[in-house]
Design an enzyme around this catalytic site. Structure first.
Site, PDB file in Angstrom:
ATOM      1  CG  MET A   1      -2.130   0.611   1.374  1.00 34.03           C
ATOM      2  SD  MET A   1      -3.239   1.220   0.164  1.00 34.03           S
ATOM      3  CE  MET A   1      -2.706   1.678  -1.323  1.00 34.03           C
ATOM      4  CB  CYS A   2       0.141   4.733  -0.554  1.00 33.00           C
ATOM      5  SG  CYS A   2      -0.725   4.314  -2.068  1.00 33.00           S
TER       6      CYS A   2
END
Ligand SMILES: *[C@@H]1O[C@H](CO)[C@@H](O)[C@H](O)[C@H]1NC(C)=O
Ligand SMILES: *[C@@H]1O[C@H](CO)[C@@H](O)[C@H](O)[C@H]1NC(C)=O
Ligand SMILES: *[C@@H]1O[C@H](CO)[C@@H](O)[C@H](O)[C@H]1NC(C)=O
Ligand SMILES: *[C@@H]1O[C@H](CO)[C@@H](O)[C@H](O)[C@H]1NC(C)=O
Length: 590
Positions: free
Chosen positions: A1-2
């Protein structure tokens, strides 16, 4: 994920801020691992009003300003174009680590973060921001600076499915930090997980520099807006719902077997399958194809009932030509290898042994409970889903490899720090890394294989929602149905604080993200609304009465073997627990 990271030094003292610069560098490095596709930093300075008192005392001194630094790293999973974070326009700034699966229409070629940013920029008040967030469903942690109001918002979804850590200013470390992940314990910060039951904002516009106690100044501008207490128009995804407290009728019958769904469970079983199927679909459709021919989806696969049903449902929504990776992790645990509970050394195969024997040796070493059920279950899937290639990835973790990763994993877990945190985190760390071997068929030897799928499905949540733990049975023994209802409510309330943040920090360090089909707020609401006796029956034996509704659903879908498997915690099924000795799970690591 970011990865997202926001920081600000709130002191005008140069040396206090020098320490922050070093911390910024290490935390950006950590967050970059989560978003290998693009990274960017944006600085934004805001002039601060001086109070009348300070103007008198230090007249002539330079105007003070607050410099906010925003950093975002991007793992590309949405839309047709590369997006660079932070999102930026007219002084408004969004750092977004999340996925919108429902509530806001996102087309296959669109980016959810950009779309949310458009929506947030058009709003004015904190209540409007809260309403907007209450209308979307999906895991997220975010920070949003709204330039017109000078508010810096930060929030997580109500279930806390994405990690967010906060360091509040102290006299020795007078800066504010928000970060997806830490760099382990460090004298320069104290990270905690903020509550998910509120959204927060710093009302920077109202900041008056008092000069004497900056920490106090800061605390005055930090505001919270509880999700549940304020009146609001949008409610669908606002809060975690309460568990239905309706007691079963006195004459409730015992289900005879999993073969026939009793009349009173029929409509709930059908509706449950429909809702879980939709949740899986929303989580597996539209994953961009980055490397052609390579699987885009992997499942953390123990062969248990939870991981199997979501795997099967994912199969229904992906083209048959697309292989799916099933990640199955096993640890070499010297304490578990037969006949030796003390030592760490293991017998090395003699040099003259044939390859075949070597394989056998390996096979025995990693013959953990989850490997056995995983191998059985993949056969059931192969029978039920002809034409699909299932890559059963045997992730084997030698003792030494596990030991050498320990420091890294302990740093990722922070603020988690117990023995159980570590054994679960190790299992997730190696499983999600996806380095292992596959076999073309049981007659072939293994070939090395690394899963590059960026989206990992995780079956977590069914035990909490449907009553799958032993403690639910114990509750029934001591306090009948009412005690079970209370226990399920507790379980639901605890979801945001238990381990989702920790799991996200560990898994995302490989530039991958985990998605939890059982933990969509719509499915959670549906299951919470069902009366207790539809979900489970503690009078029936384990493997039947625990999460009974899920077992009927599984059986109805044709997953006969999976439907009656008993619960096994990942750390025990993979042998990542008790690697070095018998210690209670809740004990803190030294
Ligand atoms: C932001 O400010 C820091 C100093 O606080 C500086 O080192 C950095 O280069 C700036 N970054 C950008 C993108 O302006
Ligand atoms: C932010 O808002 C201020 C007014 O509050 C305005 O002067 C400034 O131009 C805005 N910043 C940007 C980059 O548009
Ligand atoms: C058991 O552990 C001891 C102590 O490390 C070691 O010396 C011994 O070789 C081990 N035995 C087996 C069968 O692996
Ligand atoms: C709880 O379950 C009962 C029985 O099925 C149902 O009538 C009632 O509407 C449910 N309550 C809620 C709040 O969902």
């Amino acid at each position: 994920m970011c990865g997202i990271f926001v920081s600000a030094c709130i002191s005008s003292d140069k040396s206090s801020c020098a320490q922050l610069e070093e911390i910024q560098a290490v935390l950006k490095d950590q967050n970059a691992q989560r978003g290998p596709d693009a990274q960017n930093t944006v600085n934004f300075s805001i002039p601060l009003d001086k109070s009348a008192k300070e103007t008198l005392l230090v007249s002539g001194s330079k105007e003070r300003e607050l410099v906010l630094q925003f950093y975002g790293s991007e793992l590309r999973l949405r839309g047709s174009r590369q997006v660079i974070q932070p999102h930026l326009r007219d002084g408004d700034i969004l750092c977004w680590n999340g996925e919108i699966f429902d509530g806001l229409q996102i087309e296959a070629d669109e980016n959810d973060g950009s779309k949310l940013f458009d929506m947030l920029c058009s709003l004015e008040t904190p209540q409007q921001i809260l309403d907007a967030l209450s209308s979307i469903e999906g895991p997220y942690a975010m920070a949003f600076f709204h330039n017109r109001s000078k508010h810096l918002y930060f929030a997580q979804d109500p279930l806390g499915r994405r990690s967010l850590l906060i360091h509040l200013p102290r006299s020795k470390s007078p800066y504010f930090l928000l970060s997806s992940v830490s760099a382990g314990t460090h004298p320069g910060y104290v990270f905690e997980e903020p509550s998910t039951s509120s959204i927060f904002y710093l009302d920077i516009g109202s900041w008056r520099v008092q000069k004497y106690d900056i920490v106090d100044d800061f605390n005055r501008v930090l505001k919270s807006l509880p999700r549940g207490l304020t009146p609001t128009t949008a409610t669908e995804f606002k809060i975690i719902p309460n568990v239905n407290r309706t007691l079963p009728p006195d004459d409730i019958t015992l289900a005879a077997s999993l073969d026939i769904v009793p009349e009173y469970l029929r409509s709930s079983t059908d509706e449950f399958i429909k809702q879980l199927d939709r949740s899986v679909k929303l989580r597996v459709q539209n994953i961009p194809q980055l490397a052609s021919g390579k699987p885009k989806l992997a499942v953390l696969f123990s062969g248990g009932i939870d991981s199997t049903i979501i795997t099967y449902l994912a199969h229904r929504h992906l083209p048959l030509s697309e292989p799916i990776d099933l990640l199955n992790v096993a640890f070499e645990n010297p304490r578990k290898i037969k006949g030796n509970v003390t030592g760490v050394s293991r017998k090395r195969p003699a040099k003259d042994k044939t390859l075949e024997v070597l394989h056998n040796d390996d096979f025995k070493r990693y013959k953990v409970p989850d490997r056995m059920t995983g191998m059985d279950e993949v056969e059931e899937l192969r029978r039920l889903c002809p034409g699909r290639i299932w890559n059963f990835v045997e992730v084997n973790v030698p003792y030494e490899v596990c030991q050498s990763a320990r420091a890294t994993v302990e740093a990722l877990m922070v603020p988690g720090r117990t023995v159980m945190d570590l054994s679960l985190a190790l299992a997730l760390y190696f499983a999600s890394r996806g380095q292992g071997q596959i076999r073309k068929s049981s007659d072939f030897g293994p070939t090395p294989y690394t899963s590059e799928a960026r989206v990992l499905l995780n079956g977590l949540g069914s035990d909490e929602l449907l009553g799958g733990y032993g403690r639910h049975r114990t509750a029934f023994e001591t306090g009948q149905w009412l005690a079970v209802i209370n226990e399920l409510q507790l379980e639901l309330d605890r979801i945001p604080t238990r381990n989702l943040g920790r799991d996200d920090r560990v898994i995302s360090s490989h530039g991958k993200e985990t998605r939890h089909p059982f933990l969509s707020l719509s499915l959670v609401s549906f299951l919470a609304s069902l009366p207790i006796h539809v979900k489970m029956d503690p009078r029936l034996p384990p493997g039947f009465g625990d999460k009974m509704l899920l077992r009927f659903a599984c059986r109805q879908l044709g997953l006969v073997e999976a439907s009656s498997r008993k619960k096994r915690a990942m750390q025990f099924g993979s042998h990542s627990a008790r690697m070095d000795g018998e210690r209670r799970g809740d004990v803190a690591l030294e």
